[in-house]
Design an enzyme around this catalytic site. Structure first.
Site, PDB file in Angstrom:
ATOM      1  N   GLY A 109      -7.546  -3.332   0.573  1.00 42.71           N
ATOM      2  CA  GLY A 109      -7.782  -2.266  -0.415  1.00 42.71           C
ATOM      3  C   GLY A 109      -6.807  -2.375  -1.580  1.00 42.71           C
ATOM      4  N   ASP A 163       2.702  -3.214   8.377  1.00 43.43           N
ATOM      5  CA  ASP A 163       1.665  -3.024   7.363  1.00 43.43           C
ATOM      6  C   ASP A 163       0.722  -1.900   7.800  1.00 43.43           C
ATOM      7  OD1 ASP A 163       0.178  -3.390   5.080  1.00 43.43           O
ATOM      8  OD2 ASP A 163      -0.307  -5.489   5.442  1.00 43.43           O
ATOM      9  N   GLU A 183      -0.735 -10.893   2.815  1.00 42.30           N
ATOM     10  CA  GLU A 183      -0.567 -10.066   4.023  1.00 42.30           C
ATOM     11  C   GLU A 183      -0.978 -10.856   5.270  1.00 42.30           C
ATOM     12  OE1 GLU A 183      -1.408  -5.670   2.036  1.00 42.30           O
ATOM     13  OE2 GLU A 183      -3.013  -6.686   3.070  1.00 42.30           O
ATOM     14  N   ALA A 221      -3.670  -0.517   7.180  1.00 43.64           N
ATOM     15  CA  ALA A 221      -5.028  -1.092   7.148  1.00 43.64           C
ATOM     16  C   ALA A 221      -5.965  -0.099   6.482  1.00 43.64           C
ATOM     17  CB  ALA A 221      -5.495  -1.367   8.573  1.00 43.64           C
ATOM     18  N   ASP A 222      -7.151  -0.579   6.146  1.00 47.82           N
ATOM     19  CA  ASP A 222      -8.173   0.305   5.558  1.00 47.82           C
ATOM     20  C   ASP A 222      -9.119   0.840   6.613  1.00 47.82           C
ATOM     21  OD1 ASP A 222      -7.437   0.032   2.731  1.00 47.82           O
ATOM     22  OD2 ASP A 222      -7.890  -2.067   3.081  1.00 47.82           O
ATOM     23  N   GLY A 261       0.826  -1.213   0.000  1.00 46.70           N
ATOM     24  CA  GLY A 261       0.000   0.000   0.000  1.00 46.70           C
ATOM     25  C   GLY A 261       0.854   1.254   0.000  1.00 46.70           C
ATOM     26  N   SER A 262       0.174   2.401   0.058  1.00 48.90           N
ATOM     27  CA  SER A 262       0.917   3.660  -0.051  1.00 48.90           C
ATOM     28  C   SER A 262       1.694   3.969   1.234  1.00 48.90           C
ATOM     29  CB  SER A 262      -0.031   4.807  -0.407  1.00 48.90           C
ATOM     30  OG  SER A 262      -1.093   4.856   0.516  1.00 48.90           O
ATOM     31  N   LYS A 321      -8.652   6.339   9.534  1.00 52.79           N
ATOM     32  CA  LYS A 321      -9.018   4.929   9.369  1.00 52.79           C
ATOM     33  C   LYS A 321      -9.663   4.330  10.620  1.00 52.79           C
ATOM     34  CE  LYS A 321      -5.726   4.055   5.729  1.00 52.79           C
ATOM     35  NZ  LYS A 321      -4.446   3.497   5.340  1.00 52.79           N
ATOM     36  N   LYS A 325      -8.636  -5.066   5.802  1.00 54.18           N
ATOM     37  CA  LYS A 325      -7.505  -4.859   4.906  1.00 54.18           C
ATOM     38  C   LYS A 325      -7.859  -5.417   3.523  1.00 54.18           C
ATOM     39  CE  LYS A 325      -3.347  -5.753   6.096  1.00 54.18           C
ATOM     40  NZ  LYS A 325      -2.980  -4.576   5.295  1.00 54.18           N
TER      41      LYS A 325
HETATM   42  C1  5RP Z   1      -3.433  -3.652   0.943  1.00 55.06           C
HETATM   43  C2  5RP Z   1      -3.823  -3.201   2.301  1.00 55.06           C
HETATM   44  C3  5RP Z   1      -3.332  -1.875   2.761  1.00 55.06           C
HETATM   45  O1  5RP Z   1      -2.700  -2.037   3.998  1.00 55.06           O
HETATM   46  C4  5RP Z   1      -4.476  -0.934   2.913  1.00 55.06           C
HETATM   47  O2  5RP Z   1      -5.216  -0.909   1.709  1.00 55.06           O
HETATM   48  C5  5RP Z   1      -4.008   0.474   3.287  1.00 55.06           C
HETATM   49  O3  5RP Z   1      -3.343   1.036   2.208  1.00 55.06           O
HETATM   50  P1  5RP Z   1      -2.769   2.517   2.199  1.00 55.06           P
HETATM   51  O4  5RP Z   1      -1.512   2.511   3.019  1.00 55.06           O
HETATM   52  O5  5RP Z   1      -2.523   2.805   0.747  1.00 55.06           O
HETATM   53  O6  5RP Z   1      -3.818   3.437   2.787  1.00 55.06           O
HETATM   54  O7  5RP Z   1      -4.520  -3.870   3.028  1.00 55.06           O
HETATM   55  O8  5RP Z   1      -4.023  -4.869   0.578  1.00 55.06           O
END
Ligand code: 5RP
Length: 221
Positions: A96, A81, A103, A83-84, A29-30, A121, A94
């Site tokens: 997204g 990591d 993961e 999360a969404d 993710g970003s 979030k 998670k």
């Molecule tokens: C990817 C994920 C990411 O951790 C989640 O989407 C958050 O991403 P971002 O850091 O871009 O907000 O679960 O599968």
């Protein structure tokens, strides 16, 4: 402050949990892409990284961080990591980025899990973010019907084939008051590879960036 900057700040803060000379796991993710850039500057302090997706592998390679396979290591010391969505109990949604299956495997195989998020979030009840579910392509219609029985409004994610050659279903209209129960229930539907509820494997350490500071919460798992 822009969300992008909150993500950068929390990613930088997570560096302090990187153990010396160990194997670490890296999400997708970003937020993680900022973390990988910072990690690149201290890459010699770790033995290697287990990657959760093809995108993360590319970023790790660009930053000259040694990549190791999960099957080639005895254990992963710590997993990083984002999360969404996350509730007050540290249950998460998670996926997204469509990388939920790998993961979840690496998070589960790791001794510790550090999750880094920006404050937007945090939610009271999971489910405003459509719940991602990775499914075997030949099963998507059947799984969709089963999810509709649970009250879900299901959409197949367009133009997405996961790194494991599967589809992603995004499910709206689920107000997830018992995440552990729903995680197990959806996992049990034949055709489901994995569900983006992370309730069986929650973070041990949660970093939340707000406009003012980065808060740290330790779980009592
Ligand atoms: C990817 C994920 C990411 O951790 C989640 O989407 C958050 O991403 P971002 O850091 O871009 O907000 O679960 O599968």
């Amino acid at each position: 402050m822009k969300i992008k900057n909150l993500k950068k700040i929390v990613a930088k803060k997570a560096l302090k949990y990187i153990p010396k000379n160990k194997i670490i796991g890296i999400g997708t993710g970003s937020t993680i892409s900022y973390f990988i850039k910072y990690l690149g500057k201290i890459k010699n302090s770790i033995q290697g990284a287990v990657s959760s997706s093809n995108n993360t592998t590319i970023s790790l390679q660009k930053n000259h961080i040694p990549i190791v396979k999960l099957n080639d290591v005895d254990y992963v010391s710590i997993y990083f990591d984002s999360a969404d969505e996350i509730n007050n109990n540290m249950d998460m949604i998670k996926g997204g980025g469509a990388a939920l299956t790998q993961e979840k495997i690496i998070a589960s195989a790791s001794k510790k899990f550090v999750c880094m998020i920006d404050h937007t979030k945090q939610v009271n009840v999971l489910g405003n973010f459509p719940l991602p579910i990775e499914v075997l392509p030949m099963s998507y219609k059947y799984v969709t019907k089963e999810l509709e029985k649970l009250g879900g409004i299901v959409k197949i994610r367009k133009n997405i084939i996961t790194d494991n050659n599967n589809y992603i279903l995004d499910v709206k209209n689920l107000f997830i008051r018992n995440p552990l129960r729903l995680e197990k229930k959806i996992n049990n539907i034949p055709g489901v590879i994995s569900v983006g509820i992370f309730s069986q494997r929650k973070p041990d350490i949660l970093l939340i960036s707000t406009k003012k500071s980065v808060k740290t919460i330790f779980s009592h798992n």
